[in-house]
Design an enzyme around this catalytic site. Structure first.
Site, short mmCIF file in Angstrom:
data_model
loop_
_atom_site.label_atom_id
_atom_site.label_comp_id
_atom_site.label_asym_id
_atom_site.label_seq_id
_atom_site.Cartn_x
_atom_site.Cartn_y
_atom_site.Cartn_z
N ALA A 62 0.87 -1.18 0.00
CA ALA A 62 0.00 0.00 0.00
C ALA A 62 0.90 1.23 0.00
O ALA A 62 2.09 1.13 0.32
CB ALA A 62 -0.87 -0.02 1.24
N GLY A 105 0.69 -5.05 0.89
CA GLY A 105 -0.47 -5.08 0.00
C GLY A 105 -0.15 -5.70 -1.35
O GLY A 105 -1.04 -6.24 -2.02
N GLU A 108 -0.50 -9.26 -0.80
CA GLU A 108 -1.94 -9.51 -0.56
C GLU A 108 -2.70 -9.54 -1.88
O GLU A 108 -3.59 -10.37 -2.09
CB GLU A 108 -2.49 -8.44 0.38
CG GLU A 108 -1.91 -8.59 1.79
CD GLU A 108 -2.34 -7.48 2.72
OE1 GLU A 108 -2.02 -6.30 2.43
OE2 GLU A 108 -3.00 -7.76 3.74
N GLU A 128 4.50 -5.40 7.26
CA GLU A 128 3.70 -4.35 7.92
C GLU A 128 4.13 -4.12 9.37
O GLU A 128 4.06 -3.00 9.88
CB GLU A 128 2.21 -4.72 7.89
CG GLU A 128 1.55 -4.54 6.53
CD GLU A 128 1.68 -5.76 5.64
OE1 GLU A 128 2.51 -6.65 5.92
OE2 GLU A 128 0.94 -5.83 4.64
C1 3H9 Z 1 0.81 -2.22 3.43
O1 3H9 Z 1 0.98 -2.69 2.35
C2 3H9 Z 1 -0.48 -2.31 4.19
C3 3H9 Z 1 -1.41 -3.32 3.60
O2 3H9 Z 1 -1.37 -4.49 4.37
C4 3H9 Z 1 -2.83 -2.87 3.47
C5 3H9 Z 1 -3.27 -1.67 4.18
C6 3H9 Z 1 -4.76 -1.39 4.06
N1 3H9 Z 1 4.58 3.36 -0.36
O3 3H9 Z 1 13.43 2.19 0.47
P1 3H9 Z 1 13.81 2.90 -0.77
C7 3H9 Z 1 9.28 4.84 -1.64
S1 3H9 Z 1 2.01 -1.33 4.21
C8 3H9 Z 1 5.03 4.56 -0.75
O4 3H9 Z 1 14.79 4.01 -0.65
P2 3H9 Z 1 15.03 0.50 -1.81
C9 3H9 Z 1 10.24 5.39 -0.61
O5 3H9 Z 1 9.60 6.31 0.25
C10 3H9 Z 1 3.36 -1.34 3.09
N2 3H9 Z 1 6.31 4.81 -1.04
O6 3H9 Z 1 14.31 1.89 -1.94
C11 3H9 Z 1 11.27 6.03 -1.49
O7 3H9 Z 1 10.75 7.27 -1.92
P3 3H9 Z 1 11.69 8.48 -2.31
C12 3H9 Z 1 4.08 -2.62 3.09
C13 3H9 Z 1 7.17 3.80 -0.92
O8 3H9 Z 1 15.33 0.07 -3.19
C14 3H9 Z 1 11.33 5.08 -2.70
O9 3H9 Z 1 10.12 4.35 -2.67
N3 3H9 Z 1 5.28 -2.49 2.32
C15 3H9 Z 1 6.77 2.53 -0.51
O10 3H9 Z 1 16.14 0.59 -0.82
C16 3H9 Z 1 12.49 4.13 -2.67
O11 3H9 Z 1 12.48 3.45 -1.42
C17 3H9 Z 1 6.45 -2.12 2.86
O12 3H9 Z 1 6.54 -1.94 4.05
C18 3H9 Z 1 5.41 2.32 -0.24
N4 3H9 Z 1 4.94 1.13 0.14
O13 3H9 Z 1 13.96 -0.48 -1.16
C19 3H9 Z 1 7.59 -1.97 1.91
N5 3H9 Z 1 7.85 1.73 -0.47
O14 3H9 Z 1 12.51 8.02 -3.47
C20 3H9 Z 1 8.33 -0.71 2.22
C21 3H9 Z 1 8.90 2.48 -0.86
O15 3H9 Z 1 10.76 9.59 -2.59
N6 3H9 Z 1 9.38 -0.44 1.28
N7 3H9 Z 1 8.48 3.74 -1.13
O16 3H9 Z 1 12.53 8.69 -1.10
C22 3H9 Z 1 10.57 -1.07 1.33
O17 3H9 Z 1 10.82 -1.94 2.13
C23 3H9 Z 1 11.62 -0.62 0.35
O18 3H9 Z 1 11.26 0.68 -0.07
C24 3H9 Z 1 11.80 -1.50 -0.89
C25 3H9 Z 1 12.80 -0.80 -1.85
C26 3H9 Z 1 12.38 -2.86 -0.44
C27 3H9 Z 1 10.50 -1.71 -1.61
#
Ligand code: 3H9
Length: 729
Positions: A62, A105, A108, A128
Site C-alpha cells: 500500500a 499489500g 496480498e 507491515e
Molecule cells: C501495506 O501494504 C499495508 C497493507 O497491508 C494494506 C493496508 C490497508 N509506499 O526504500 P527505498 C518509496 S504497508 C510509498 O529508498 P530500496 C520510498 O519512500 C506497506 N512509497 O528503496 C522512497 O521514496 P523516495 C508494506 C514507498 O530500493 C522510494 O520508494 N510495504 C513505498 O532501498 C524508494 O524506497 C512495505 O513496508 C510504499 N509502500 O527499497 C515496503 N515503499 O525516493 C516498504 C517504498 O521519494 N518499502 N516507497 O525517497 C521497502 O521496504 C523498500 O522501499 C523497498 C525498496 C524494499 C521496496
C-alpha cells in the site's frame, strides 16, 4: 495519470502496474486496476490475465504516505477489499507474476490471484509489522490458508521477506520462473487455460488451517516469539490475533475482524511512530537547501586512512557494497592487524552461515593494504579514521590534500572535532565533509554527515549517495560540538549519573530505560563505548577545547553546560582503570558473556562521592528516572533544532533510531515528545529547572512550541529561512 497498462498476447492479457518508484497501490492504481480487470473479464478475446509490475519490482505494498494520512486524519486506511474480491472472483484465471519485491499489500494482491509465479530472485513478505501495523488487505486470512498457521505467524511477526524457492516450498507460489517472469507467467497462464476451470480461490482453502487443538501450541510459541523478538510492540500480537481469526471464522468474517484490527493499528501511537520512522528515514536524504542539480560523484575506489576499529569497520562496509578499498596506517603492523580483524570477521560470518565462502573471499579481496598515504592518489573518496586528535587530523588532511586528485572527496570520521578546522588544513575546504560512522561501522546503519561552513553541495550529494550505496542512512547535520547525536547524548548520560548520585543505581537506571524500549541502558552504553571517551573530552574542555570559543559561542551551547557541576564519579572510574567493557570493568563488571553485572565497588564509590558532596540520597522512582533521562534528550534536541544543527526534528529522530538504539515504536525522541504533548514536557522540564538547577532551563524552541500548542511535527512543516547557501563544488 494512467498507471495500469494492458498488452494483449494471443489470448493472454498482460496487465502492468506502473507506479514508480515501487508500484505502490496508490489511489490511482486502486481505481484503475478494477476497471481493467472487469473489462478483461468481459473481453471474449481474453482467456487469462497476467498481472506484473513495471520496472524493478512487483508491488511493494500500500502507499505508505496514504497510510500516514489516514493515521493522522482519523480516516480509513486504503481499502483493497473490492479489488481483491473482483480479482479472486474473476471467471478467467489470473496469474500474478512477481519479480523484485512483493510486499505487504503487493503480496496480498498476489494472494488473491488464482496462481502465483515468481522470478528466481524475487522476495515476498508481509513487512507491515515494521510499520507498527498488520496486513490489512486480507493478508492474514489468505496467507494462513496458503502456508499454514506457523509460517504465517513467522512471516507476519518477523516482517522478513522470503525468497522464491522458500515461497514455493511453503505453498505461497506455484512456480519459480528462471528467466523472464512475464514470459514464464504467460506460458503458465496458457497451461492453466488448457487445464480449464475450476481455478483455485485462496479463500476456499481450508486444508492448512489446522484445528483448535493442533494450533494452540503454535499460537503460544508465536506469542512468545513476538514478545521476545519485538519487545513492547503491539502489531505482532495484533497480527497473531488476526491469524487466529483466520482459523476460527469464515473468510469474510475473518477479513472484517482483520480490517478492524488493522485500522486500530494504523491509528495507534505505535503505528504512527513507525510510519513516521519509515518516511523520516527516506526524507533524510532530501536536504532542504540542497539544489536539485547537485550531482553526486561516481565512487569506485575508497581510501581509508587509519586501520583501527573504525577504519576496519568502514573498510568492510565499503567492500560489502562492492567498492574497491585501500586500507593504510602509519606502519605495516597496524594494517596487518586491521586486515586480520577483517579476515576473522568474514570467517565468522561464513561459519555462522551468513555469508558464502565465495562472497567472503570477494569482499576480502576488495580490501588492499597500502603503506602510509599511498592509497590516496587513485581514490574517489578518502576517509580519514585516525585517532581523535585535532592536530593529528590536520596533519593527515594536509598530506591527503597533497596527494588526492582534485575531484576527490575528503572525509573525516571525527565524532567530536571541528570540521571547519580540519578542512582549513587543506587548500580545498569545499571538498571536505564529515562522515561520522557509528561503531561497529559495518553493522550500524547511521552516518551523521557533517556539513562544514564551506562544504560544497556536490560533495554533500556524494556523501548522501555514498551512505545509500552502503545501505546506510545518511543524515546531514551542521558542524558544532558533538554535532547532533553526541551532543544530545551528554545531557542524557549526565542526568543518569546525577540520578545515581541522588540515590538510584546504574542498574536501576538501565533497567528503566531498557524496559521502556531502549536497546541498551545508558551506563551499559558508556561502558561499551569506553569511559575514557567522555573523560578525554572533559580533559580537553578543561584545558583546550576541541572547538574554538567562537564556534561554541556561535552555536550558543556546548555539550557541557558551563554553569553546572559535572558528575562526580565518571572521572574517578577512569582514574581507577575502569574504562568499561575493554577493561572488564566500568560502571558494571563484565564476565566472558559481556553481560553487565552490578558491582558493589561502584555503588560504594557513588555513595561516598555523594556523601562528600553533601548530596542526601533518596529512593528514586522509575518514572522520575525515565522523565529526567528522556526529557534531557528532548530538551537538548530542541536546542539542536533551533540552532539549525539538525534541520528537522524528524532528522533527529532518525539519528536516534538508527544510531543510538532508540525504540522504533516510539518514533524517536522528538516524535515521542509530541505524543506526550509539548506543554506537558515543558512543564515538567520547567519544574526540574526550579528543583535541579540551570542545566534544566527549557529550550526556547520547546517553550515556544508548548505555548503555541504546537508540535515538533508542525515545526518541521513550518516554512524556514534557509541557511546561507553552501559553496558549490
Ligand atoms: C501495506 O501494504 C499495508 C497493507 O497491508 C494494506 C493496508 C490497508 N509506499 O526504500 P527505498 C518509496 S504497508 C510509498 O529508498 P530500496 C520510498 O519512500 C506497506 N512509497 O528503496 C522512497 O521514496 P523516495 C508494506 C514507498 O530500493 C522510494 O520508494 N510495504 C513505498 O532501498 C524508494 O524506497 C512495505 O513496508 C510504499 N509502500 O527499497 C515496503 N515503499 O525516493 C516498504 C517504498 O521519494 N518499502 N516507497 O525517497 C521497502 O521496504 C523498500 O522501499 C523497498 C525498496 C524494499 C521496496
Amino acid at each position: 495519470m494512467n498507471q495500469v497498462f494492458v498488452t494483449p498476447t494471443d489470448g493472454i492479457a498482460v496487465v502492468q502496474i506502473d507506479n514508480p518508484p515501487v508500484n505502490a497501490l496508490s489511489r490511482d492504481v486502486r481505481e484503475q486496476l478494477p476497471v481493467v480487470v472487469a473489462q478483461l473479464a468481459d473481453d471474449k478475446a481474453v482467456d487469462a490475465i497476467v498481472i506484473v509490475g513495471a520496472g524493478r519490482t512487483f508491488v511493494a505494498g500500500a502507499d505508505i504516505k496514504e497510510l500516514e494520512e489516514a493515521a493522522w486524519s482519523g480516516g480509513e486506511p486504503p481499502d483493497l477489499h473490492d479489488l481483491l474480491r473482483l480479482v479472486e472472483e474473476c471467471p478467467k484465471p489470473i496469474v500474478m507474476a512477481m519479480h523484485g519485491t512483493a510486499l505487504g499489500g503487493g503480496l496480498e494482491l498476489a494472494m488473491a490471484g488464482h496462481y502465483r509465479v515468481a522470478a528466481a530472485g524475487a522476495r515476498m513478505g508481509q513487512p507491515e509489522v515494521n510499520l507498527g501495523i498488520i496486513p490489512g488487505a486480507e493478508g492474514t486470512q489468505r496467507l494462513t490458508r496458503l502456508v499454514g498457521v506457523e509460517k504465517a505467524i513467522e512471516l507476519c511477526v518477523s516482517g522478513k521477506p522470503i525468497g522464491a524457492d522458500e515461497a514455493k516450498q511453503a505453498g505461497l507460489i506455484d512456480q519459480v520462473i528462471d528467466g523472464d517472469p512475464t514470459l514464464g507467467a504467460v506460458s503458465f497462464a496458457r497451461e492453466a487455460v488448457r487445464r480449464g476451470a475450476p481455478h483455485p480461490r485462496t479463500r476456499d482453502r481450508a486444508d492448512k488451517l489446522g484445528t483448535a487443538e493442533s494450533n494452540a501450541p503454535i499460537f503460544a510459541r508465536g506469542l512468545e516469539m513476538a514478545r521476545t523478538t519485538r519487545r513492547h510492540q503491539t502489531a505482532p500480537l495484533a497480527a497473531i490475533e488476526a491469524i487466529e481469526a483466520a482459523t476460527t471464522l469464515p473468510f469474510d468474517e475473518g477479513c472484517r475482524r482483520e480490517r478492524a484490527i488493522s485500522a486500530a493499528c494504523v491509528r495507534s501511537d505505535q503505528g504512527r511512530a513507525m510510519v513516521h520512522a519509515f518516511l523520516a528515514e527516506r526524507n533524510a536524504a532530501k536536504v532542504p537547501d540542497l539544489p536539485k542539480d547537485a550531482r553526486p560523484a561516481e565512487l569506485k575506489e575508497v581510501a581509508i586512512i587509519g586501520a583501527g576499529t573504525m577504519g576496519v569497520g568502514i573498510a568492510m562496509a565499503c567492500a560489502n557494497a562492492g567498492l574497491r578499498v585501500t586500507l593504510s596506517d602509519v606502519g605495516p603492523e597496524a594494517v596487518d592487524r586491521g586486515l586480520a580483524t577483517i579476515r576473522r570477521s568474514y570467517e565468522s560470518s561464513v561459519t555462522r552461515g551468513r555469508l558464502s565462502t565465495e562472497a567472503a573471499g570477494d569482499r576480502l579481496g576488495r580490501i588492499q593494504p597500502r603503506a602510509g598515504f599511498d592509497g590516496c592518489e587513485p581514490a574517489d573518496l578518502v576517509i580519514e579514521a585516525v585517532f581523535e586528535n585535532l592536530a593529528l587530523k590536520q596533519q593527515v588532511f594536509a598530506e591527503i590534500d597533497r596527494r588526492a586528485r582534485p575531484d576527490c572527496v575528503l572525509a573525516t570520521n571525527t565524532s567530536t572535532l571541528d570540521i571547519d578546522r580540519i578542512a582549513a588544513a587543506t587548500g580545498r575546504p569545499a571538498s571536505v565533509v564529515g562522515l561520522h560512522f557509528f561503531s561497529p561501522a559495518n553493522v550500524m546503519r547511521l552516518i551523521e554527515i557533517i556539513r562544514g561552513d564551506r562544504t560544497g553541495t556536490g560533495v554533500l550529494a556524494t556523501a548522501l549517495a555514498f551512505a545509500k550505496r552502503l545501505g546506510k542512512v545518511g543524515v546531514v547535520v551542521r558542524n558544532g560540538p558533538g554535532f547532533a547525536g553526541n551532543r544530545m547524548m551528554f545531557p542524557y548520560m549526565y542526568e543518569a549519573q546525577f540520578l545515581a548520585e541522588e540515590g538510584a543505581t546504574p542498574e536501576q537506571v538501565d533497567r528503566v530505560l531498557t524496559d521502556w524500549g531502549m536497546a541498551m541502558g545508558i551506563f551499559a552504553v558508556d561502558d561499551m563505548g569506553g569511559l575514557d571517551v567522555a573523560w578525554r573530552i572533559r580533559q580537553e574542555k578543561r584545558g583546550r577545547t576541541p572547538f574554538p570559543p567562537e564556534v561554541e559561542r556561535k552555536r550558543g551551547t556546548t555539550p557541557f553546560p558551563a554553569n553546572e557541576r559535572e558528575p562526580l564519579v565518571a572521572d574517578k572510574l577512569v582514574e581507577m582503570g575502569r574504562l568499561g567493557q575493554k577493561t572488564g570493568k566500568g560502571w558494571f563488571r563484565y564476565g566472558d558473556d559481556r553481560r553487565p553485572i552490578p558491582d558493589p565497588e561502584v555503588l560504594n564509590l557513588i555513595e561516598s562521592a555523594a556523601s562528600s558532596a553533601g548530596i542526601r540520597r533518596r529512593q528514586i522512582g522509575d518514572e522520575e528516572i525515565l522523565e529526567r533521562t528522556i526529557y534531557a534528550l528532548i530538551n537538548e534536541g530542541a536546542r539542536v533544532l533551533e540552532e539549525g544543527v539538525a534541520s528537522r526534528a524528524a532528522d533527529i529522530d532518525v539519528i536516534y533510531l538508527t544510531g543510538y538504539g532508540f525504540p522504533a515504536f516510539r518514533g524517536g525522541p522528538m516524535f515521542y515528545a509530541d505524543t506526550i504533548g509539548l506543554a506537558a514536557i515543558h512543564d515538567r522540564i520547567a519544574a526540574f529547572h526550579r528543583e535541579l538547577g540551570p542545566r534544566w532551563k527549557p529550550a526556547p524552541l520547546l517553550a515556544r512550541l508548548a505555548r503555541e500548542g504546537s508540535t515538533f511535527r508542525q515545526f518541521d512543516a513550518e516554512p524556514k529561512r534557509t541557511a546561507a547557501p553552501a559553496s558549490r563544488s
